[in-house]
Design a protein around this motif. Structure first.
Motif, PDB file in Angstrom:
ATOM      1  N   UNK A  42     -19.994 -11.203   0.899  1.00  0.00           N
ATOM      2  CA  UNK A  42     -19.537 -10.105  -0.061  1.00  0.00           C
ATOM      3  C   UNK A  42     -18.367 -10.826  -0.156  1.00  0.00           C
ATOM      4  N   UNK A  43     -17.578 -10.712  -1.496  1.00  0.00           N
ATOM      5  CA  UNK A  43     -16.487 -11.206  -1.666  1.00  0.00           C
ATOM      6  C   UNK A  43     -15.211 -10.172  -1.174  1.00  0.00           C
ATOM      7  N   UNK A  44     -14.013 -10.865  -0.268  1.00  0.00           N
ATOM      8  CA  UNK A  44     -13.461  -9.707   0.360  1.00  0.00           C
ATOM      9  C   UNK A  44     -12.731  -8.693  -0.383  1.00  0.00           C
ATOM     10  N   UNK A  45     -11.167  -7.435   0.060  1.00  0.00           N
ATOM     11  CA  UNK A  45     -11.348  -6.712  -0.763  1.00  0.00           C
ATOM     12  C   UNK A  45     -10.200  -6.937  -1.083  1.00  0.00           C
ATOM     13  N   UNK A  46      -9.730  -7.234  -2.141  1.00  0.00           N
ATOM     14  CA  UNK A  46      -7.834  -6.940  -2.512  1.00  0.00           C
ATOM     15  C   UNK A  46      -7.374  -6.527  -2.136  1.00  0.00           C
ATOM     16  N   UNK A  47      -5.780  -7.107  -2.921  1.00  0.00           N
ATOM     17  CA  UNK A  47      -4.716  -6.983  -1.620  1.00  0.00           C
ATOM     18  C   UNK A  47      -4.623  -5.692  -2.598  1.00  0.00           C
ATOM     19  N   UNK A  48      -4.650  -4.938  -2.991  1.00  0.00           N
ATOM     20  CA  UNK A  48      -4.160  -3.590  -4.030  1.00  0.00           C
ATOM     21  C   UNK A  48      -5.096  -2.186  -2.735  1.00  0.00           C
ATOM     22  N   UNK A  49      -6.710  -3.310  -2.530  1.00  0.00           N
ATOM     23  CA  UNK A  49      -7.218  -2.000  -1.921  1.00  0.00           C
ATOM     24  C   UNK A  49      -6.948  -2.676  -0.337  1.00  0.00           C
ATOM     25  N   UNK A  50      -6.613  -3.181   0.314  1.00  0.00           N
ATOM     26  CA  UNK A  50      -6.553  -3.693   1.829  1.00  0.00           C
ATOM     27  C   UNK A  50      -5.050  -2.631   1.850  1.00  0.00           C
ATOM     28  N   UNK A  51      -4.135  -2.686   1.044  1.00  0.00           N
ATOM     29  CA  UNK A  51      -2.840  -2.361   1.023  1.00  0.00           C
ATOM     30  C   UNK A  51      -3.130  -0.468   0.829  1.00  0.00           C
ATOM     31  N   UNK A  52      -3.925  -0.398   0.511  1.00  0.00           N
ATOM     32  CA  UNK A  52      -4.161   1.199  -0.412  1.00  0.00           C
ATOM     33  C   UNK A  52      -5.201   2.278   1.669  1.00  0.00           C
ATOM     34  N   UNK A  53      -6.091   0.835   1.982  1.00  0.00           N
ATOM     35  CA  UNK A  53      -6.857   0.838   3.005  1.00  0.00           C
ATOM     36  C   UNK A  53      -5.703   1.304   5.195  1.00  0.00           C
ATOM     37  N   UNK A  54      -5.524   0.189   4.870  1.00  0.00           N
ATOM     38  CA  UNK A  54      -4.769  -0.163   6.012  1.00  0.00           C
ATOM     39  C   UNK A  54      -3.015   0.078   5.979  1.00  0.00           C
ATOM     40  N   UNK A  55      -2.676   0.287   5.502  1.00  0.00           N
ATOM     41  CA  UNK A  55      -0.718   0.083   5.008  1.00  0.00           C
ATOM     42  C   UNK A  55      -1.337   1.475   6.470  1.00  0.00           C
ATOM     43  N   UNK A  56      -0.567   2.674   5.908  1.00  0.00           N
ATOM     44  CA  UNK A  56      -1.093   4.044   7.501  1.00  0.00           C
ATOM     45  C   UNK A  56      -0.692   2.816   8.516  1.00  0.00           C
ATOM     46  N   UNK A  57      -1.790   2.319   8.602  1.00  0.00           N
ATOM     47  CA  UNK A  57      -2.309   1.342  10.506  1.00  0.00           C
ATOM     48  C   UNK A  57      -1.155   0.902  10.425  1.00  0.00           C
ATOM     49  N   UNK A  90      -5.712 -12.084  -5.408  1.00  0.00           N
ATOM     50  CA  UNK A  90      -7.114 -11.080  -4.792  1.00  0.00           C
ATOM     51  C   UNK A  90      -8.149 -11.963  -3.509  1.00  0.00           C
ATOM     52  N   UNK A  91      -7.069 -12.577  -2.809  1.00  0.00           N
ATOM     53  CA  UNK A  91      -7.624 -12.961  -2.025  1.00  0.00           C
ATOM     54  C   UNK A  91      -8.513 -13.663  -1.804  1.00  0.00           C
ATOM     55  N   UNK A  92      -8.796 -14.832  -2.703  1.00  0.00           N
ATOM     56  CA  UNK A  92      -9.834 -15.578  -1.812  1.00  0.00           C
ATOM     57  C   UNK A  92      -9.469 -16.510  -0.969  1.00  0.00           C
ATOM     58  N   UNK A  93     -10.759 -16.414  -0.318  1.00  0.00           N
ATOM     59  CA  UNK A  93     -10.727 -17.707   0.755  1.00  0.00           C
ATOM     60  C   UNK A  93     -10.350 -16.912   1.738  1.00  0.00           C
ATOM     61  N   UNK A  94     -10.139 -15.935   2.134  1.00  0.00           N
ATOM     62  CA  UNK A  94      -9.242 -15.205   3.173  1.00  0.00           C
ATOM     63  C   UNK A  94     -10.386 -14.729   3.829  1.00  0.00           C
ATOM     64  N   UNK A  95     -11.260 -14.507   5.202  1.00  0.00           N
ATOM     65  CA  UNK A  95     -12.529 -14.372   5.132  1.00  0.00           C
ATOM     66  C   UNK A  95     -11.844 -13.139   6.261  1.00  0.00           C
ATOM     67  N   UNK A  96     -11.307 -13.022   7.422  1.00  0.00           N
ATOM     68  CA  UNK A  96     -10.727 -11.682   7.372  1.00  0.00           C
ATOM     69  C   UNK A  96      -9.168 -11.405   7.491  1.00  0.00           C
TER      70      UNK A  96
END
Length: 204
Positions: A42-57, A90-96
Motif C-alpha cells: 500500500x502507499x506510504x503515509x503522507x508527510x502530514x500523516x507521518x508528522x502527526x503520528x511520529x513527531x513526539x517520539x 506525498x513521500x512517493x518512492x519512500x518505502x520506509x
C-alpha cells in the motif's frame, strides 16, 4: 574481541523505556505501521500523516541526543523539512518513512552538536525557557540523571545507547541508521555501558 549488547536492561534503560510514547494514530481509516516496516502492499503515509503520528517520539529521540528541548524540537522540524525536500509531501518512492525520518533526526542532531562545538557557545540545558504545553509528555524528572549521564558520553556512544535502549533497535538497525559496521555498534555499546554504569551505579 567480540562484544554484544546486553539483552537484560539495567535500571536506567528501564527508565527510558517507561517514557510515554505516542500510539500510531489512525489516519484515513488505517494505522501507520511500526517503524522499520516497509509499505510493500500500500502507499506510504503522507508527510502530514507521518508528522502527526511520529513527531513526539522523534522529539524525545532528539532530546536524548542534544539534551535541550527547544533545540530537539528544532531538530525534528529540520528533519521533516529534509524529508519533504527529498520526497515531497506525498513521500512517493519512500518505502520506509519511519526509518528514513529517524536517520534524518540523528543527522540533524549531529549538525547541532557540531555547531555547538564550533561556536563554543553552548549553555547549560533547561535554563531560561518556558516549558511547552506537551513537556510533561516528553520529560519526567526521574529521567534527568540519566540524561545528565548520557550527555557525558561521546556522541557515538550516546547515539548507540539511545537507539538501542529507547528506540529498541537491533544491532543491524543501529548500524544502518548510523552508517556503522555491526562490530563497531557492539564495541561502542559495550564501552558506553561500562562508562554509564560507573556514573549511575550498578543498580537502584
Amino acid at each position: 574481541m567480540q562484544y554484544s549488547i546486553p539483552a537484560a536492561h539495567p535500571w536506567w534503560s528501564r527508565l527510558l523505556s517507561r517514557m510515554p510514547r505516542t500510539e500510531d494514530r489512525p489516519v484515513r481509516g488505517r494505522h501507520l505501521r511500526a517503524l522499520d516496516t516497509p509499505y510493500d502492499d500500500e502507499p506510504p503515509p503522507t508527510l502530514t500523516e507521518l508528522y502527526r503520528a511520529r513527531r513526539l517520539d522523534m522529539v524525545r529521540l532528539a532530546l536524548f541526543l542534544v539534551d535541550d528541548l527547544p533545540t530537539a524540537e528544532d531538530v525534528v522540524q529540520d528533519a521533516f523539512a529534509a524529508v519533504c525536500r527529498t520526497y515531497g509531501t506525498s513521500l512517493d518512492g519512500l518505502q520506509d518513512p519511519g526509518a528514513y525520518l529517524r536517520t534524518a533526526v540523528v543527522n540533524a542532531a549531529r549538525s547541532v552538536l557540531r555547531r555547538r562545538r564550533t561556536s563554543r557557545a553552548y549553555t547549560q540545558p533547561h535554563q531560561g525557557y518556558g516549558p511547552p504545553v506537551d513537556e510533561g509528555l516528553l520529560l519526567a524528572e526521574e529521567h534527568r540523571q540519566v540524561l545528565d549521564a548520557l550527555a557525558q558520553l561521546t556522541q557515538r556512544q550516546r547515539e548507540v545507547l539511545v537507539l538501542r535502549y529507547w528506540s529498541e533497535l537491533s544491532e543491524a538497525q543501529i548500524a544502518q541508521t548510523l552508517g556503522l559496521a555491526r562490530g563497531t555498534v557492539k564495541s561502542t555499546a559495550s564501552r558506553a555501558l561500562d562508562i554509564l554504569e560507573k556514573k549511575l551505579g550498578a543498580g537502584r
